[in-house]
Each structure stands twice: as C-alpha cells, then as structure tokens.
Scaffold this active site. Sequence first.
Site, PDB file in Angstrom:
ATOM      1  N   GLY A 193       0.779  -1.223   0.000  1.00  0.00           N
ATOM      2  CA  GLY A 193       0.000   0.000   0.000  1.00  0.00           C
ATOM      3  C   GLY A 193       0.810   1.273   0.000  1.00  0.00           C
ATOM      4  O   GLY A 193       0.498   2.226  -0.709  1.00  0.00           O
TER       5      GLY A 193
ATOM      6  N   ASP B  89       3.582   1.854  -1.280  1.00  0.00           N
ATOM      7  CA  ASP B  89       4.263   2.072  -2.565  1.00  0.00           C
ATOM      8  C   ASP B  89       3.309   2.489  -3.676  1.00  0.00           C
ATOM      9  O   ASP B  89       3.610   3.391  -4.452  1.00  0.00           O
ATOM     10  CB  ASP B  89       4.990   0.796  -3.005  1.00  0.00           C
TER      11      ASP B  89
ATOM     12  N   ARG C  77      -0.618   2.124  -3.559  1.00  0.00           N
ATOM     13  CA  ARG C  77      -2.080   2.196  -3.379  1.00  0.00           C
ATOM     14  C   ARG C  77      -2.668   3.463  -3.994  1.00  0.00           C
ATOM     15  O   ARG C  77      -3.696   3.409  -4.671  1.00  0.00           O
ATOM     16  CB  ARG C  77      -2.450   2.137  -1.892  1.00  0.00           C
TER      17      ARG C  77
ATOM     18  N   GLY D 288      -4.331  -9.934  13.546  1.00  0.00           N
ATOM     19  CA  GLY D 288      -3.237 -10.626  14.223  1.00  0.00           C
ATOM     20  C   GLY D 288      -2.128 -11.010  13.261  1.00  0.00           C
ATOM     21  O   GLY D 288      -1.769 -10.271  12.362  1.00  0.00           O
TER      22      GLY D 288
ATOM     23  N   GLU E   9       0.422 -13.684   1.034  1.00  0.00           N
ATOM     24  CA  GLU E   9      -0.499 -13.706  -0.102  1.00  0.00           C
ATOM     25  C   GLU E   9       0.161 -14.389  -1.297  1.00  0.00           C
ATOM     26  O   GLU E   9      -0.450 -15.226  -1.961  1.00  0.00           O
ATOM     27  CB  GLU E   9      -0.896 -12.276  -0.487  1.00  0.00           C
TER      28      GLU E   9
END
Length: 212
Positions: free
Chosen positions: A72, A74, A76, A104, A138
């Site tokens: 984000g 960099d 978003r 968490g 991810e």
Amino acid sequence: MYDNVFWWTCFALLSTAALVLLFPVFSSSRTLRLRINEEDPESAAIGATPRGTSPIVDPKGFDYEVFLSFRGTDTRKGFTDFLYNSLKDAGVRVFRDDEELRVGEEIGPELLEGIRKSKISIPIFSKDYASSKWCLKELAFMVECRTTRKQLVMPVFYDVTPNEVRHQTGTYEKSFSQHVRKYGPLVVQHWRDALAHIGALKGWELKNTANG
C-alpha cells in the site's frame, strides 16, 4: 499525471485478462452447441437452447476475475488505484487487498477466499513489497492456488526488475535479512520460493516516472 507506459500496461493487462476470462466461455458455448447438434438437430438449426438448460456457470466457483496484491505505501494511491479503477470500469470483478481484513499474525479468511476464488492474481511487485509479511503470505498462497486450482498469476514489476524479485536482491535482500531473524529460516525460505516461482513468470515491467 500518468504517461503512456501506464496506459499501455493497463491495456495489456486488460487485454490478457479478457482473453483468459472469455476463452472458457467461448469454449463451453461451442461444446454446448455441439451437444445440441447431436441431440436435437432441428433446435440447433434455429439456435434454440434445450428446455431445462441452465446458463453456463464456472464449475470452479470463482467469485472474482482478479485479485490484486500490492504494498500500500508504494502503489495504493498511484498505479494500483489506476489499475483497479480501469479494471472495474471494464466490468471486471476485482478483489483488492484491504488492510482491515488482516487480523493478528494470520491472513484473515476473507482474504484467503479472495485469492482462492479469483481466476487471476496480479501481484504488483514494488521496492517495499517484500518488507510486508502479508504480501509474502499472499504470494505464497497464490503459488498454492496456481498449483491446485490452475489460477493464472500475472505479475507487474513496478520500479523493480524481475531479477530483483526472483533472486531477492536490492531492497528485497534487506527485507529478508530482517525477516529471517523474526520469522525463522523455514518460513522465510517458503517466501523466497514463492518469489522465485512468481518472479520467473512473464509479466510487465513498469518504471515509476516520478522517481526519474
């Protein structure tokens, strides 16, 4: 203001995504028409669909066409917003990573479902991408989905080279020297393998013109 490189990158991504998304529909339609020809030549001649036939539904249960993974801080407010809105304007269902879904130390179930139920994942590699454990988690899950669900992964290299990503050099090397102390060698190697795997795929290289 975005230059022509931004436009061409988005156009290339949209064009490739369209081919990937539409080809199964055309293929399934052709298969369905062949069945009609075999079972009911008269109905096929007038283009009718057999009674009780349902519209073509994706058997793999995809809810989204595209999942965007990005750092984000960099991209978003720049390229990612631009790409996201371009895809949406083209009618593409996009799942964009939202930091609020992260709870968490583990990736939230909504985020995992977003990746799993997307036909295409687009990781936007940037200079600070590897500093985020969430981005790396991810990416590792994208590799799993690429293997188990034949998901297409289309990487964008934003202000970094494929070699930096694949071999974890430059800013990626610095990030991993910190990760190995915090998360241990086994976890870090899993992330390194994911970067090597996806970094070797054909993608789009894009320079941040704001940086000169």
